[in-house]
Design a protein around this motif. Structure first.
Motif, mmCIF file in Angstrom:
data_model
loop_
_atom_site.group_PDB
_atom_site.id
_atom_site.type_symbol
_atom_site.label_atom_id
_atom_site.label_comp_id
_atom_site.label_asym_id
_atom_site.label_seq_id
_atom_site.Cartn_x
_atom_site.Cartn_y
_atom_site.Cartn_z
ATOM 1 N N ASP A 226 -18.619 9.530 1.760
ATOM 2 C CA ASP A 226 -17.841 10.526 1.012
ATOM 3 C C ASP A 226 -18.734 11.269 0.007
ATOM 4 N N SER B 160 -6.957 1.993 5.758
ATOM 5 C CA SER B 160 -7.781 1.057 4.990
ATOM 6 C C SER B 160 -8.881 0.494 5.876
ATOM 7 N N GLY B 161 -9.542 -0.557 5.387
ATOM 8 C CA GLY B 161 -10.601 -1.185 6.166
ATOM 9 C C GLY B 161 -10.037 -1.981 7.342
ATOM 10 N N GLY B 162 -8.771 -2.335 7.275
ATOM 11 C CA GLY B 162 -8.174 -3.152 8.329
ATOM 12 C C GLY B 162 -7.055 -2.461 9.091
ATOM 13 N N GLY C 19 -7.359 2.184 1.101
ATOM 14 C CA GLY C 19 -8.705 2.478 0.618
ATOM 15 C C GLY C 19 -9.247 3.844 1.017
ATOM 16 N N VAL C 20 -9.010 4.246 2.274
ATOM 17 C CA VAL C 20 -9.571 5.509 2.754
ATOM 18 C C VAL C 20 -8.836 6.718 2.138
ATOM 19 N N GLY D 72 -11.243 2.958 8.242
ATOM 20 C CA GLY D 72 -12.181 2.468 7.218
ATOM 21 C C GLY D 72 -13.361 1.743 7.855
ATOM 22 N N HIS E 55 0.849 -1.206 0.000
ATOM 23 C CA HIS E 55 0.000 0.000 0.000
ATOM 24 C C HIS E 55 0.884 1.256 0.000
ATOM 25 N N GLY F 50 -17.930 3.562 3.234
ATOM 26 C CA GLY F 50 -16.984 4.688 3.137
ATOM 27 C C GLY F 50 -17.219 5.570 1.904
ATOM 28 N N THR G 86 -7.409 1.610 -3.291
ATOM 29 C CA THR G 86 -7.986 0.361 -2.772
ATOM 30 C C THR G 86 -7.110 -0.813 -3.241
ATOM 31 N N ASP G 87 -7.447 -2.015 -2.777
ATOM 32 C CA ASP G 87 -6.576 -3.167 -3.020
ATOM 33 C C ASP G 87 -6.363 -3.418 -4.516
ATOM 34 N N ASN H 224 -10.678 8.983 -0.108
ATOM 35 C CA ASN H 224 -11.677 9.915 0.432
ATOM 36 C C ASN H 224 -11.384 11.366 0.010
ATOM 37 N N ASP I 8 -17.295 2.481 7.605
ATOM 38 C CA ASP I 8 -18.236 1.426 7.192
ATOM 39 C C ASP I 8 -19.295 1.149 8.267
HETATM 40 O O1 KG4 Z 1 -7.432 -0.838 1.182
HETATM 41 P P1 KG4 Z 1 -8.822 -1.358 1.032
HETATM 42 O O2 KG4 Z 1 -9.385 -1.507 -0.340
HETATM 43 O O3 KG4 Z 1 -8.975 -2.764 1.690
HETATM 44 C C1 KG4 Z 1 -8.380 -3.113 2.885
HETATM 45 O O4 KG4 Z 1 -7.211 -3.578 2.843
HETATM 46 O O5 KG4 Z 1 -9.058 -2.896 3.926
HETATM 47 O O6 KG4 Z 1 -9.765 -0.403 1.911
HETATM 48 C C2 KG4 Z 1 -11.148 -0.572 1.995
HETATM 49 C C3 KG4 Z 1 -11.714 0.499 2.927
HETATM 50 C C4 KG4 Z 1 -13.192 0.295 3.246
HETATM 51 O O7 KG4 Z 1 -13.367 0.487 4.649
HETATM 52 C C5 KG4 Z 1 -13.879 1.415 2.460
HETATM 53 O O8 KG4 Z 1 -15.079 1.863 3.041
HETATM 54 C C6 KG4 Z 1 -12.825 2.482 2.514
HETATM 55 O O9 KG4 Z 1 -11.612 1.795 2.306
HETATM 56 N N1 KG4 Z 1 -13.018 3.500 1.452
HETATM 57 C C7 KG4 Z 1 -13.365 4.783 1.727
HETATM 58 C C8 KG4 Z 1 -13.487 5.435 0.458
HETATM 59 N N2 KG4 Z 1 -13.199 4.519 -0.533
HETATM 60 C C9 KG4 Z 1 -12.912 3.348 0.110
HETATM 61 N N3 KG4 Z 1 -13.583 5.410 2.876
HETATM 62 C C10 KG4 Z 1 -13.921 6.719 2.827
HETATM 63 N N4 KG4 Z 1 -14.061 7.411 1.656
HETATM 64 C C11 KG4 Z 1 -13.851 6.817 0.467
HETATM 65 N N5 KG4 Z 1 -13.982 7.517 -0.666
#
Ligand code: KG4
Ligand code: ZN
Length: 334
Positions: free
Chosen positions: A184, A136-138, A271-272, A163, A115, A180, A302-303, A275, A167
């Motif tokens: 946004d 990210s989500g994690g 992922g975040v 994240g 990342h 997320g 994102t991933d 935003n 969510d």
């Molecule tokens: O990096 P990622 O794709 O997967 C992980 O490794 O977790 O991140 C996913 C996270 C989710 O919680 C999603 O809601 C968040 O990223 N996310 C966002 C946005 N786009 C994705 N959160 C806020 N605003 C966004 N535009």
């Protein structure tokens, strides 16, 4: 001519493959798993099954569209962790089979390092050292990056990832998963000052996001007791205020880390980092503080396998290969 590497990502709910030649990413094929939407979150067993269904076509498309033949490959790379065990296993096993069949080396990649390295897919690329806010989500981390493969986590969340906070708040409001991007979207038309939420301050450069989730739940419960259609009536303002709050929590910590380390090259990833509020406020903060800001293109937030490919390229140059006995790791520190 530098190495030609196929990279595979399968740690969560995106099956992705990318081909990189001499450090240049040629493509980034992503199969997104829509199945999780109706369950309100990623279901590990379904993720694993969907990876199995998608991986052959995804890898095939990456190789086809890059114009290379699979016999041109010098190595196969994969995400070893952190991630969902059943999901990781699909990518690891596929990569092993391919490496064995083609008699080429295997490269294991740490998803969180990758990342950070998503900032090297396109120009402008950061100079070392830099700080990367990986969200990210994690995960929610502030990473001190000394070199491509030399990183140290100097701050991280002690409970939920940011994240997850996005969510879960979206879920409380009845929005579908992943919430997320929806928060946004609505936030862009709302007033960020409409509502205030409490901030949990942790020691050092650490974060805590579990308190805001509970505070948000009680806030909506109390408001809905007065007005049952409170969420529908105020959706844009609620989203804007919550997003503003979460982004501020991230940026305050990042500013402290920059001041303390003296590092003014600042990147974001994960992922975040897609935003819009985070991107906008980071740019504003950067202008005020004289930071050089690096933000990956949306498709690399994102991933994705392109970031795995960048990490693999640098591991290849160091001769850092792994054995065919390698196993995935659900937890894997940077
Ligand atoms: O990096 P990622 O794709 O997967 C992980 O490794 O977790 O991140 C996913 C996270 C989710 O919680 C999603 O809601 C968040 O990223 N996310 C966002 C946005 N786009 C994705 N959160 C806020 N605003 C966004 N535009
Ligand atoms: Zn990720």
């Amino acid at each position: 001519m530098g190495p030609i590497i196929l990279a595979i990502e399968s740690s969560c709910d995106e099956t992705s493959a990318s081909v990189i030649t001499n450090g240049k990413v040629l493509n980034n094929i992503i199969a997104t798993q829509a199945i999780h939407r109706k369950y309100g979150g990623v279901v590990p067993e379904l993720a694993s099954r969907a990876h199995q269904q998608n991986i052959v076509a995804t890898v095939h498309e990456a190789i086809e569209s890059s114009g290379i033949s699979k016999t041109d490959l010098n190595a196969v790379a994969f995400t070893r962790g952190p991630g969902l065990m059943g999901a990781l296993l699909v990518g690891v096993s596929f990569a092993k089979g391919l490496a064995l069949g083609l008699k080429i080396p295997l490269i294991e990649v740490n998803h969180m390092q990758a990342h950070v390295l998503s900032n090297f897919i396109e120009d402008p690329k950061p100079d070392f050292p830099f700080l990367c806010l990986t969200v990210s989500g994690g995960h929610t981390q502030i990473v001190l990056v000394r070199d491509y493969l030399d990183m140290e986590v100097i701050g991280q969340t002690q409970d939920d990832a940011v994240g997850e906070a996005f969510d879960k708040a979206a879920k409380i409001m009845g929005l579908p998963y992943p919430g997320g991007p929806l928060i946004d979207k609505y936030a862009q038309e709302g007033n960020p000052q409409a509502f205030k939420f409490p901030e949990t301050v942790m020691p050092g450069f650490d974060f805590s996001f579990s308190g805001i989730k509970t505070a948000f739940l009680y806030f909506l419960r109390d408001e809905k007791a007065k007005n049952p259609t409170f969420v529908e009536d105020n959706l844009r303002d609620i989203c804007a205020s919550l997003q503003h709050h979460l982004v501020n929590m991230l940026l305050h910590r990042l500013a402290e880390a920059s001041a303390k380390t003296g590092i003014k090259n600042i990147a974001i990833a994960g992922g975040v980092s897609a935003n819009s509020g985070l991107r906008k406020n980071l740019k504003m903060m950067g202008e005020k503080r004289g930071w050089k800001i690096f933000i990956p293109a949306f498709e690399y937030c994102t991933d994705n396998a392109a970031m795995i490919a960048i990490a693999a390229h640098h591991k290849f140059l160091k001769g850092d290969f792994c054995s065919l006995d390698v196993v995935p790791l659900a937890r894997m520190p940077i």
